[in-house]
Design an enzyme around this catalytic site. Structure first.
Site, PDB file in Angstrom:
ATOM      1  N   GLU A   1       0.824  -1.216   0.000  1.00 50.12           N
ATOM      2  CA  GLU A   1       0.000   0.000   0.000  1.00 50.12           C
ATOM      3  C   GLU A   1       0.857   1.265   0.000  1.00 50.12           C
ATOM      4  O   GLU A   1       0.410   2.315  -0.450  1.00 50.12           O
ATOM      5  CB  GLU A   1      -0.924   0.024   1.227  1.00 50.12           C
TER       6      GLU A   1
ATOM      7  N   HIS B   1       8.671 -26.548  -1.228  1.00 49.72           N
ATOM      8  CA  HIS B   1       8.085 -27.727  -1.881  1.00 49.72           C
ATOM      9  C   HIS B   1       6.915 -27.341  -2.772  1.00 49.72           C
ATOM     10  O   HIS B   1       6.185 -28.209  -3.244  1.00 49.72           O
ATOM     11  CB  HIS B   1       7.656 -28.745  -0.814  1.00 49.72           C
TER      12      HIS B   1
ATOM     13  N   LYS C   1     -14.151  -0.644  -3.859  1.00 49.09           N
ATOM     14  CA  LYS C   1     -15.287  -0.278  -2.996  1.00 49.09           C
ATOM     15  C   LYS C   1     -16.372   0.412  -3.805  1.00 49.09           C
ATOM     16  O   LYS C   1     -17.556   0.117  -3.646  1.00 49.09           O
ATOM     17  CB  LYS C   1     -14.829   0.647  -1.858  1.00 49.09           C
TER      18      LYS C   1
HETATM   19  O1  PA5 Z   1      -3.942   0.837   5.733  1.00 42.43           O
HETATM   20  C1  PA5 Z   1      -5.092   1.191   5.484  1.00 42.43           C
HETATM   21  O2  PA5 Z   1      -5.425   2.376   5.489  1.00 42.43           O
HETATM   22  C2  PA5 Z   1      -6.183   0.178   5.178  1.00 42.43           C
HETATM   23  O3  PA5 Z   1      -5.704  -1.102   5.031  1.00 42.43           O
HETATM   24  C3  PA5 Z   1      -7.172   0.175   6.325  1.00 42.43           C
HETATM   25  O4  PA5 Z   1      -6.503  -0.130   7.506  1.00 42.43           O
HETATM   26  C4  PA5 Z   1      -8.303  -0.809   6.096  1.00 42.43           C
HETATM   27  O5  PA5 Z   1      -8.944  -0.534   4.887  1.00 42.43           O
HETATM   28  C5  PA5 Z   1      -9.309  -0.725   7.236  1.00 42.43           C
HETATM   29  O6  PA5 Z   1      -9.762   0.584   7.379  1.00 42.43           O
HETATM   30  P1  PA5 Z   1     -10.516   1.070   8.675  1.00 42.43           P
HETATM   31  O7  PA5 Z   1      -9.620   0.956   9.822  1.00 42.43           O
HETATM   32  O8  PA5 Z   1     -10.910   2.477   8.371  1.00 42.43           O
HETATM   33  O9  PA5 Z   1     -11.732   0.166   8.827  1.00 42.43           O
END
Ligand code: PA5
Length: 435
Positions: free
Chosen positions: A289, A310, A424
């Site tokens: 990310e 393996h 989303k």
């Molecule tokens: O790193 C991030 O921003 C995402 O992976 C969020 O942690 C994930 O989408 C969960 O989001 P939230 O904590 O708002 O539910």
């Protein structure tokens, strides 16, 4: 002794010292940008010196964990992505692999079970089955408070808790970790009187493991959170002080950048300890990310060795030469076993009699690295002395900081995640969500 050691001798034939010195200035510039908060995404740097700033609610968090350990056989932790992976990584690295099974069998401790990290009705039904006749609590974690997977999942546990304990009793067993003022979860927590813990505004999900997001579930699992934070603090001190040539964090960032620029497009994080599987999952999110944007970035992948030798071993040894390996080594295992001698020796293993399992594991790691290097896969190594809370705290901070430095060297904002929204939008449209 450094809390985390970095060894790039397995990449010597791929990265020259000259290449490393050419990267020195660039790496140091990235470090300065980070420390002076002048780089992209600088409003999300709360994680940077977090280990130095004790959370105001830390004592309350520890008391909540104690209460849960006393009144609950199970803690269900509801969250996804950065609100899930860190806690699971720490718990799986530091607890008995069968801790949950033991707790559920009444052998002590509170089982920590994760939910809300998928939309699978099969998985959710199983967790509901486990808790329905047991005393349990829920820690619902969401920074935005609106993420679909945990929000939908939480509805089921809230309903079950209210059925079992009544609305007030349920409220005493629900702990919400969320934003200080915004979002649907915060609103619900205030209205229902849930105990809440705050995810700081300036800490993004994937950098939040050392906030209450990770600390509450980790404390319920019986892990020493003081030692975890102390390890991170120690790492902070080390990376602030050490010069480039001996700074493990800077050298890792520089080495992976050098390999990326040579055309390696995949970094494979590998371990020889099954308890580290979720550290790899956490690392994948952290780097994926943070770096995968604007058509750039190493693809972070992971393997558990020797298991995956393996299955994936053939590709790594012989497939497209697109990857390098970063091995996480634990020098001294928490437990070890000595291989016995057998009078019949049908399996021909008497040559190992008297050797420890760890010795065999370490030779497997050495042999694998040598084979992969010969096959054109550079090997970087990140080592800790033991897999204890201090070292895991150090590893977390090491990877977080190196990720930020690498991201700046790549020329991206390591702290946003614009791409996560695309799926989303489509899903909400298909589900008919009112906009
Ligand atoms: O790193 C991030 O921003 C995402 O992976 C969020 O942690 C994930 O989408 C969960 O989001 P939230 O904590 O708002 O539910």
């Amino acid at each position: 002794m450094a809390i985390v050691d970095f060894d790039m001798s397995g990449a010597q034939s791929f990265i020259s010292e000259n290449e490393m010195s050419q990267l020195r200035n660039e790496t140091e510039d990235a470090c300065v940008k980070l420390a002076s908060k002048t780089g992209a995404g600088n409003d999300f740097l709360g994680w940077y010196d977090l280990p130095l700033r004790p959370d105001g609610d830390y004592c309350r968090l520890k008391a909540a964990a104690e209460k849960i350990r006393k009144d609950s056989e199970v803690l269900v932790v509801v969250g996804i992505g950065g609100s899930y992976l860190g806690a699971r990584a720490v718990i799986e690295a530091l607890t008995d692999p069968f801790a949950n099974a033991r707790a559920l069998a009444g052998e002590g401790g509170t089982a920590v079970i994760f939910a809300g990290n998928s939309i699978s009705p099969v998985y959710l039904s199983s967790v509901l089955d486990i808790v329905k006749d047991r005393d349990f609590s829920v820690n619902v974690i969401s920074k935005s408070g609106t993420t679909t997977e945990p929000a939908v999942t939480f509805r089921f546990f809230k309903e079950l808790l209210e059925k079992k304990y009544g609305r007030k009793g349920a409220a005493e067993r629900i702990y919400a970790t969320t934003d200080s003022s915004r979002g649907a979860l915060k609103k619900m927590a205030d209205a229902e009187g849930y105990e809440t813990f705050v995810i700081p505004d300036d800490v993004g999900g994937r950098f939040s493991v050392l906030t209450p997001v990770g600390l509450l579930p980790v404390a319920v699992a019986g892990i020493d959170t003081d030692a975890l934070l102390a390890g991170a603090r120690e790492a902070f001190g080390e990376y602030n002080e050490a010069a480039f040539d001996v700074n493990a964090c800077c050298r890792y960032a520089a080495a992976r950048t050098a390999l990326y620029r040579q055309g390696k497009s995949v970094e494979l994080l590998v371990n020889y300890e099954p308890g580290l599987h979720f550290l790899t999952e956490w690392w994948k999110q952290l780097y994926g990310e943070s770096e995968g944007k604007e058509g750039k970035g190493l693809f972070p992948a992971g393997c558990d060795f020797t298991t995956d030798l393996h299955s994936m071993g053939q590709y790594i040894q012989d497939g497209a030469r697109i990857m390098f390996e970063t091995a996480v080594e634990v020098r001294v295992p928490e437990r070890d076993l000595v291989i016995g001698s057998d009078a019949d020796n049908y399996d021909g293993l008497n040559y190992l009699a008297g050797r420890s399992m760890d010795y065999v594991n370490k030779q497997a790691a050495k042999g694998t690295a040598m084979a992969h290097i010969d096959g054109g896969v550079p090997n970087l190594k990140v080592s800790v002395e033991r897999l204890d809370a201090r070292s895991v705290g150090g590893l977390i901070y090491f990877f977080e900081r190196a990720c930020a430095v690498s991201g700046y060297m790549l020329g991206v904002n390591p702290f946003n995640q614009p791409g996560v929204e695309a799926y989303k939008k489509n899903m909400f449209k298909l589900l008919g969500k009112p906009m």
